[in-house]
Design an enzyme around this catalytic site. Structure first.
Site, PDB file in Angstrom:
ATOM      1  N   LEU A 170       7.356   3.436  39.685  1.00 46.41           N
ATOM      2  CA  LEU A 170       6.259   4.549  39.224  1.00 46.41           C
ATOM      3  C   LEU A 170       6.053   4.830  38.134  1.00 46.41           C
ATOM      4  O   LEU A 170       4.460   5.152  37.429  1.00 46.41           O
ATOM      5  CB  LEU A 170       4.726   4.391  40.357  1.00 46.41           C
ATOM      6  CG  LEU A 170       4.563   3.073  41.910  1.00 46.41           C
ATOM      7  CD1 LEU A 170       3.293   3.950  42.688  1.00 46.41           C
ATOM      8  CD2 LEU A 170       3.323   2.469  41.047  1.00 46.41           C
ATOM      9  N   GLY A 171       6.137   6.121  38.445  1.00 43.53           N
ATOM     10  CA  GLY A 171       6.717   7.542  37.638  1.00 43.53           C
ATOM     11  C   GLY A 171       6.934   6.791  35.893  1.00 43.53           C
ATOM     12  O   GLY A 171       6.634   7.481  35.446  1.00 43.53           O
ATOM     13  N   ASP A 172       7.603   5.777  36.208  1.00 43.79           N
ATOM     14  CA  ASP A 172       8.202   5.612  34.200  1.00 43.79           C
ATOM     15  C   ASP A 172       7.053   4.143  34.153  1.00 43.79           C
ATOM     16  O   ASP A 172       7.656   5.002  32.787  1.00 43.79           O
ATOM     17  CB  ASP A 172       9.296   4.740  34.874  1.00 43.79           C
ATOM     18  CG  ASP A 172      10.651   5.474  35.475  1.00 43.79           C
ATOM     19  OD1 ASP A 172      11.558   6.366  34.618  1.00 43.79           O
ATOM     20  OD2 ASP A 172      11.345   5.063  36.239  1.00 43.79           O
ATOM     21  N   THR A 173       6.527   3.587  35.163  1.00 48.00           N
ATOM     22  CA  THR A 173       5.727   2.195  33.769  1.00 48.00           C
ATOM     23  C   THR A 173       4.748   3.315  33.593  1.00 48.00           C
ATOM     24  O   THR A 173       3.890   3.531  32.808  1.00 48.00           O
ATOM     25  CB  THR A 173       5.623   1.390  35.157  1.00 48.00           C
ATOM     26  OG1 THR A 173       4.933   2.096  36.658  1.00 48.00           O
ATOM     27  CG2 THR A 173       5.990   1.084  35.586  1.00 48.00           C
ATOM     28  N   GLY A 176       5.263   5.253  30.342  1.00 45.82           N
ATOM     29  CA  GLY A 176       5.932   4.146  29.847  1.00 45.82           C
ATOM     30  C   GLY A 176       4.063   4.071  29.249  1.00 45.82           C
ATOM     31  O   GLY A 176       3.653   4.026  28.203  1.00 45.82           O
TER      32      GLY A 176
END
Length: 406
Positions: A170-173, A176
């Protein structure tokens, strides 16, 4: 919309200097709708995502998914020739998106100053764990760490156990998504002009992207002295809502809006609760959460998940089975909206298999967007892209390959 090459971003060129998930997720959003995304990868192995969650073959399905609709070009960014080729490419692109630790591009002589000297109109999106400035800027930052620092991990799980990690990046998306929106805002500002200063560098921090999803976390702390704790998946004050047991599994029911609540209580055979004037107020429902949950459970446990979802949906109450991958790929709604798209993939030993991949979000004008192609093999587009965009001859390309630059 037929495929990624004819979308609304056709004509926009993006240079991805990314690895893992955050920046590649941002560029995938742009590639899905027609932007030409040139993904720069290390010649010796490429993006590490190629090897993640892979039990066989040479390229993971995760990479094939996140790098779809992109061109793979190999360049050694630590070499002077590789750095110069990046600056040469920058003269032909609209956007650069990167997710290295702050200072890395500057150390490689391809930072904002050099990129804008090569192309004054270029916009740059920088994604990092803690942002480009501040006391923690130089800390290494991954998505899971950002979820902890941003407040998400603390409230995830059961109250009597250690915090758990959401089973998706979740943090990465989230970062993004903010990265893609940042790029589009800067491109829009450039296109519209106006008297305001035109932004050229966006600074997206992983932890801030997570923190923005935590709604009133800090405001509740100040206003009500509330430190949110783990509540086993239910949101505090959002009642009734959560996963409820059925005769053959469980369903997720969201009956927390006042109008929906009354319909839910009538559906489960409790018109007395539906008409209780106190329960119109969300705070009053929260104080009687146990009573409301008992009423729902008494009804759901006597029925199958199919019957619960059918009856509640018919009553206008949001409810769903808790799907796994097997349910998703065969569900008629996913299929009808083009959210499952099959491709032939070389998985191992040259043999190809049909693999079902996720579709594209959002739909435009009632049509699903087709994925153009999956994440390419390492360096598959190096020579065509460098030859087309930079005019490099086959002899020059061969020399660069021999030297390990590409």
């Amino acid at each position: 919309m037929n495929n990624a090459t004819t979308g609304p971003l056709d004509g926009i060129t993006v240079l991805e200097l990314g690895n893992f998930i955050a920046a590649p997720f941002a560029t995938r959003l742009l590639a899905d709708f027609g932007a030409e995304v040139i993904k720069i990868e290390r010649p010796d192995g490429g993006d590490e995502l190629r090897g993640w969650r892979r039990s066989r073959g040479t390229t993971s399905m995760m990479y094939r998914t996140i790098a779809r609709n992109k061109r793979s070009v190999t360049l050694d960014l630590k070499s002077a020739e590789g750095q110069q080729l990046v600056l040469d490419l920058a003269t032909n692109v609209d956007v650069v998106i990167e997710n290295f630790r702050p200072g890395t591009l500057e150390r490689w002589n391809i930072g904002p100053e050099q990129l804008q000297a090569a192309n004054p109109d270029i916009v740059l999106v920088r994604i990092s764990g803690y942002g480009q400035n501040g006391p923690y800027a130089q800390r290494a930052g991954f998505g899971g760490v950002a979820e902890a620092f941003g407040g998400l991990r603390y409230v995830t799980g059961y109250p009597d156990r250690e915090p758990v990690r959401p089973a998706a990046p979740l943090g990465d998306t989230l970062a993004g998504l903010y990265g893609a929106v940042s790029a589009l805002m800067m491109l829009l500002a450039k296109a519209r002009g106006g008297d305001h200063p035109r932004p050229k560098v966006a600074d997206v921090a992983l932890y801030e992207s997570v923190f923005m999803a935590m709604e009133s976390l800090t405001a509740d702390f100040d206003a009500y002295a509330m430190v949110r704790e783990r509540t086993a998946g239910n949101l505090p004050g959002v009642v009734p809502s959560g996963s409820y047991p059925c005769a053959d599994g469980s369903v997720l029911i969201a009956g927390n809006a006042s109008g929906v609540f009354a319909r839910l209580m009538n559906a489960v055979g409790r018109p007395d609760l539906a008409s209780d004037p106190d329960l119109v107020d969300g705070t009053k429902r929260y104080l009687r959460e146990d009573v409301l949950d008992e009423a729902i459970v008494a009804w759901t446990t006597t029925r199958s998940t199919r019957d619960v979802v059918t009856e509640l949906s018919g009553a206008g109450v949001p409810a769903s089975d808790v799907y796994d991958a097997a349910r998703i790929v065969s569900d008629e709604h996913y299929l009808a909206r083009g959210m499952i798209q099959p491709f032939k993939v070389d998985v191992e030993d040259g043999s190809s298999e049909e693999v079902r991949f996720p579709g594209v979000v959002p739909q435009f004008d009632g049509q699903a967007t087709k994925v153009g192609w999956l994440g390419p093999d390492l360096g598959a587009d190096t020579e065509p892209v460098l030859g087309r965009m930079l005019g490099l001859t086959p002899e020059r390309l061969n020399a660069l390959r021999t030297a390990g630059v590409i």
